[in-house]
Design a protein around this motif. Structure first.
Motif, PDB file in Angstrom:
ATOM      1  N   UNK A 171       0.806  -1.235   0.000  1.00 15.32           N
ATOM      2  CA  UNK A 171       0.000   0.000   0.000  1.00 15.32           C
ATOM      3  C   UNK A 171       0.833   1.277   0.000  1.00 15.32           C
ATOM      4  N   UNK A 172       1.969   1.247   0.743  1.00 17.23           N
ATOM      5  CA  UNK A 172       2.703   2.495   0.959  1.00 17.23           C
ATOM      6  C   UNK A 172       4.152   2.172   1.338  1.00 17.23           C
ATOM      7  N   UNK A 173       5.034   3.143   1.125  1.00 15.52           N
ATOM      8  CA  UNK A 173       6.436   3.017   1.541  1.00 15.52           C
ATOM      9  C   UNK A 173       6.765   4.215   2.435  1.00 15.52           C
ATOM     10  N   UNK A 174       7.275   3.944   3.639  1.00 13.25           N
ATOM     11  CA  UNK A 174       7.628   5.014   4.582  1.00 13.25           C
ATOM     12  C   UNK A 174       9.139   5.021   4.765  1.00 13.25           C
ATOM     13  N   UNK A 175       9.785   6.128   4.380  1.00 11.42           N
ATOM     14  CA  UNK A 175      11.246   6.227   4.513  1.00 11.42           C
ATOM     15  C   UNK A 175      11.594   7.116   5.697  1.00 11.42           C
ATOM     16  N   UNK A 176      12.728   6.802   6.336  1.00  9.43           N
ATOM     17  CA  UNK A 176      13.091   7.514   7.556  1.00  9.43           C
ATOM     18  C   UNK A 176      14.604   7.612   7.711  1.00  9.43           C
ATOM     19  N   UNK A 177      15.023   8.470   8.646  1.00 12.45           N
ATOM     20  CA  UNK A 177      16.414   8.566   9.138  1.00 12.45           C
ATOM     21  C   UNK A 177      17.437   9.193   8.207  1.00 12.45           C
ATOM     22  N   UNK A 178      17.169   9.292   6.922  1.00 13.93           N
ATOM     23  CA  UNK A 178      18.114   9.903   5.981  1.00 13.93           C
ATOM     24  C   UNK A 178      17.342  10.794   5.007  1.00 13.93           C
ATOM     25  N   UNK A 179      18.052  11.723   4.380  1.00 13.52           N
ATOM     26  CA  UNK A 179      17.408  12.658   3.460  1.00 13.52           C
ATOM     27  C   UNK A 179      16.706  11.927   2.308  1.00 13.52           C
ATOM     28  N   UNK A 180      15.502  12.388   1.969  1.00 16.09           N
ATOM     29  CA  UNK A 180      14.812  11.888   0.775  1.00 16.09           C
ATOM     30  C   UNK A 180      14.814  13.008  -0.259  1.00 16.09           C
ATOM     31  N   UNK A 181      15.530  12.791  -1.349  1.00 16.95           N
ATOM     32  CA  UNK A 181      15.585  13.785  -2.417  1.00 16.95           C
ATOM     33  C   UNK A 181      14.383  13.601  -3.336  1.00 16.95           C
ATOM     34  N   UNK A 182      13.935  14.703  -3.936  1.00 21.19           N
ATOM     35  CA  UNK A 182      12.730  14.681  -4.758  1.00 21.19           C
ATOM     36  C   UNK A 182      12.822  13.657  -5.892  1.00 21.19           C
ATOM     37  N   UNK A 183      14.004  13.609  -6.552  1.00 22.56           N
ATOM     38  CA  UNK A 183      14.137  12.662  -7.672  1.00 22.56           C
ATOM     39  C   UNK A 183      14.116  11.210  -7.181  1.00 22.56           C
ATOM     40  N   UNK A 184      14.590  10.988  -5.934  1.00 18.63           N
ATOM     41  CA  UNK A 184      14.529   9.637  -5.363  1.00 18.63           C
ATOM     42  C   UNK A 184      13.084   9.262  -5.041  1.00 18.63           C
ATOM     43  N   UNK A 185      12.322  10.248  -4.577  1.00 23.58           N
ATOM     44  CA  UNK A 185      10.908   9.991  -4.282  1.00 23.58           C
ATOM     45  C   UNK A 185      10.156   9.590  -5.566  1.00 23.58           C
ATOM     46  N   UNK A 186      10.459  10.295  -6.649  1.00 21.67           N
ATOM     47  CA  UNK A 186       9.830   9.986  -7.946  1.00 21.67           C
ATOM     48  C   UNK A 186      10.198   8.558  -8.378  1.00 21.67           C
ATOM     49  N   UNK A 187      11.488   8.216  -8.211  1.00 26.29           N
ATOM     50  CA  UNK A 187      11.956   6.869  -8.564  1.00 26.29           C
ATOM     51  C   UNK A 187      11.228   5.806  -7.731  1.00 26.29           C
ATOM     52  N   UNK A 188      11.141   6.025  -6.407  1.00 20.72           N
ATOM     53  CA  UNK A 188      10.493   5.058  -5.515  1.00 20.72           C
ATOM     54  C   UNK A 188       9.034   4.848  -5.901  1.00 20.72           C
ATOM     55  N   UNK A 189       8.321   5.939  -6.128  1.00 22.26           N
ATOM     56  CA  UNK A 189       6.890   5.818  -6.454  1.00 22.26           C
ATOM     57  C   UNK A 189       6.698   5.092  -7.784  1.00 22.26           C
ATOM     58  N   UNK A 190       7.620   5.319  -8.709  1.00 21.13           N
ATOM     59  CA  UNK A 190       7.523   4.668 -10.014  1.00 21.13           C
ATOM     60  C   UNK A 190       7.814   3.163  -9.897  1.00 21.13           C
ATOM     61  N   UNK A 191       8.883   2.816  -9.189  1.00 21.88           N
ATOM     62  CA  UNK A 191       9.297   1.414  -9.125  1.00 21.88           C
ATOM     63  C   UNK A 191       8.513   0.575  -8.122  1.00 21.88           C
ATOM     64  N   UNK A 192       7.948   1.226  -7.107  1.00 20.68           N
ATOM     65  CA  UNK A 192       7.145   0.476  -6.132  1.00 20.68           C
ATOM     66  C   UNK A 192       5.665   0.471  -6.495  1.00 20.68           C
ATOM     67  N   UNK A 193       5.231   1.510  -7.225  1.00 23.60           N
ATOM     68  CA  UNK A 193       3.824   1.590  -7.606  1.00 23.60           C
ATOM     69  C   UNK A 193       2.904   1.962  -6.459  1.00 23.60           C
ATOM     70  N   UNK A 194       3.480   2.569  -5.402  1.00 19.87           N
ATOM     71  CA  UNK A 194       2.682   3.004  -4.234  1.00 19.87           C
ATOM     72  C   UNK A 194       3.174   4.383  -3.785  1.00 19.87           C
ATOM     73  N   UNK A 195       2.363   5.113  -2.990  1.00 24.23           N
ATOM     74  CA  UNK A 195       2.825   6.420  -2.487  1.00 24.23           C
ATOM     75  C   UNK A 195       4.023   6.256  -1.540  1.00 24.23           C
ATOM     76  N   UNK A 196       4.871   7.292  -1.508  1.00 23.98           N
ATOM     77  CA  UNK A 196       6.023   7.303  -0.599  1.00 23.98           C
ATOM     78  C   UNK A 196       5.807   8.392   0.451  1.00 23.98           C
ATOM     79  N   UNK A 197       5.965   8.003   1.713  1.00 30.28           N
ATOM     80  CA  UNK A 197       5.727   8.908   2.844  1.00 30.28           C
ATOM     81  C   UNK A 197       7.055   9.160   3.552  1.00 30.28           C
ATOM     82  N   UNK A 198       7.317  10.428   3.868  1.00 29.51           N
ATOM     83  CA  UNK A 198       8.572  10.823   4.500  1.00 29.51           C
ATOM     84  C   UNK A 198       8.374  10.997   6.002  1.00 29.51           C
TER      85      UNK A 198
END
Length: 437
Positions: free
Chosen positions: A223-250
């Protein structure tokens, strides 16, 4: 399903039912009364520690205070003494929650929370995850974290994983063969969400990109991916949402405090105003207005066992102009205060500036998997990277030209290709390090 997670907290002496009730009560306070609630809690926690904590009395230098701004800023250096000397009257190592910070800031220390305060931390985390359809008692977690390698520590963590309904992917080895093993787990397990360190999860997403796989197609329960503890860059967020197919929460938190900010359903990084008071200060410890960048200073409003009052967490950030006392919004997290590069001209620049510039160039073709930057001399920087093929001269010149443009000229760079990058004991990847004294 039996609420195993709640039960495990309750049985360990953390009153989760009472904490959830307290959180609901706080959240029901109307916006117009919330500032008064915060002011009362600030007064209450300071009075408590000035009366019951000899360590905090010494830091303040007196047992009363007139104005909030009179209170000293606490730093990690204030905690570099035995924990027993820092506990409030009535608390001992036997009746508190004790843990250790990861040390990613370079100053690890042991801290304590009273059991109600720790339960309130969990009540808050549980509440935030429900915003995205996750229930800690029933949702199955794919956990990308480090794990103790000694037998007892390892088994303890595995047991906690069982109680927390999670499967752990150890992130100390992220070679292609290991990532292939990760992928196989997603094919056979019904994970509801991913949670863990940003850099490791990004690396897994790059592996999926190479294989042209969208994770949700092989793990439809995700359903969702929650990332923590390290910087999330915008282009990485785009990559994660594309490859996981779910929203990414910071998520942004500190183990010694609580969850500090969590992305809400509107995509805003909502600051925890229920159990913390967050201020942004300048170099002279003056409070900055919303919209200005400064040091993030946090007060734990409920921890009676151990004072965290006006505690400089070591990060730099900005609170959004549309913030209110009840709903502060973290507009931007800029990086750590100790990750600053001092350049030959005297200019100071956040280490992440190098990271942004370099990242935008060397990731164009997907060859470089991850990298870190180390400042070894005032004018010299080492860039260590993991890639399929070595960087060519043209790429190196591009990086050097971009850094000269954004920072200054005549800086010296060495590039070293590595099999894997060194992570901290907890498994975090420190993206910029200054080795200058």
């Amino acid at each position: 399903m039996f609420p195993l997670f709640n039960f495990s907290l309750q049985i360990n002496g953390f009153p989760i039912k009472e904490a959830k009730a307290e959180l609901r009560k706080i959240q029901s306070i109307p916006e117009q009364e919330f500032e008064t609630f915060i002011e009362n809690k600030k007064q209450e926690i300071v009075d408590y520690h000035l009366k019951n904590n000899s360590s905090y009395q010494k830091i303040v230098g007196k047992t009363t205070f007139n104005t909030w701004n009179d209170l000293p800023i606490m730093t990690k250096k204030d905690f570099q003494k035995p924990l027993i000397e820092r506990l409030s009257t009535g608390f001992s190592l036997k009746n508190v929650y004790v843990n250790k910070t990861s040390g990613s800031s370079g100053d690890p220390f042991i801290f304590a929370k009273d059991k109600f305060s720790h339960a309130l931390t969990w009540a808050n985390i549980i509440n935030r995850f429900t915003w995205h359809g996750i229930d800690f008692n029933s949702s199955y977690q794919a956990r990308f974290y480090g794990i103790p390698l000694d037998f007892i520590g390892n088994q303890k963590e595995r047991f906690k994983d069982f109680l927390g309904n999670r499967f752990r992917f150890s992130i100390f080895d992220l070679s292609e063969k290991v990532l292939e093993g990760f992928l196989n787990e997603f094919k056979t397990r019904k994970f509801d969400y991913i949670n863990g360190y940003t850099s490791s999860i990004v690396l897994f997403a790059k592996f999926l990109q190479q294989k042209n796989i969208v994770l949700k197609t092989i793990c439809p329960t995700l359903k969702v991916c929650v990332v923590t503890s390290e910087m999330l860059f915008e282009e990485d967020k785009i990559l994660l949402e594309k490859q996981f197919g779910v929203p990414v929460v910071n998520e942004y938190g500190a183990s010694e405090l609580d969850l500090i900010a969590f992305q809400n359903r509107d995509g805003e990084w909502q600051v925890n105003s229920e159990t913390l008071f967050v201020e942004i200060l300048d170099e002279d410890n003056m409070i900055l207005p919303y919209g200005a960048a400064g040091r993030i200073v946090v007060t734990s409003l409920f921890n009676k066992a151990h004072p965290f009052i006006r505690y400089d967490i070591g990060d730099i950030g900005i609170l959004d102009e549309k913030s209110t006392p009840k709903k502060p919004i973290l507009k931007k997290l800029i990086g750590r205060t100790n990750d600053v590069a001092i350049l030959p001209s005297g200019k100071k620049s956040p280490g992440l500036t190098f990271y942004y510039v370099t990242k935008s160039i060397i990731e164009d073709d997907g060859n470089v998997k991850e990298f870190v930057i180390k400042q070894t001399k005032i004018d010299t920087f080492d860039i260590e990277y993991v890639s399929e093929t070595e960087l060519n001269q043209e790429q190196i010149q591009k990086i050097e030209a971009a850094i000269a443009l954004y920072l200054e000229k005549d800086l010296v760079f060495t590039f070293a290709r590595k099999e894997k990058l060194e992570r901290s004991k907890s498994g975090k990847l420190k993206q910029f390090v200054s080795l200058l004294k």
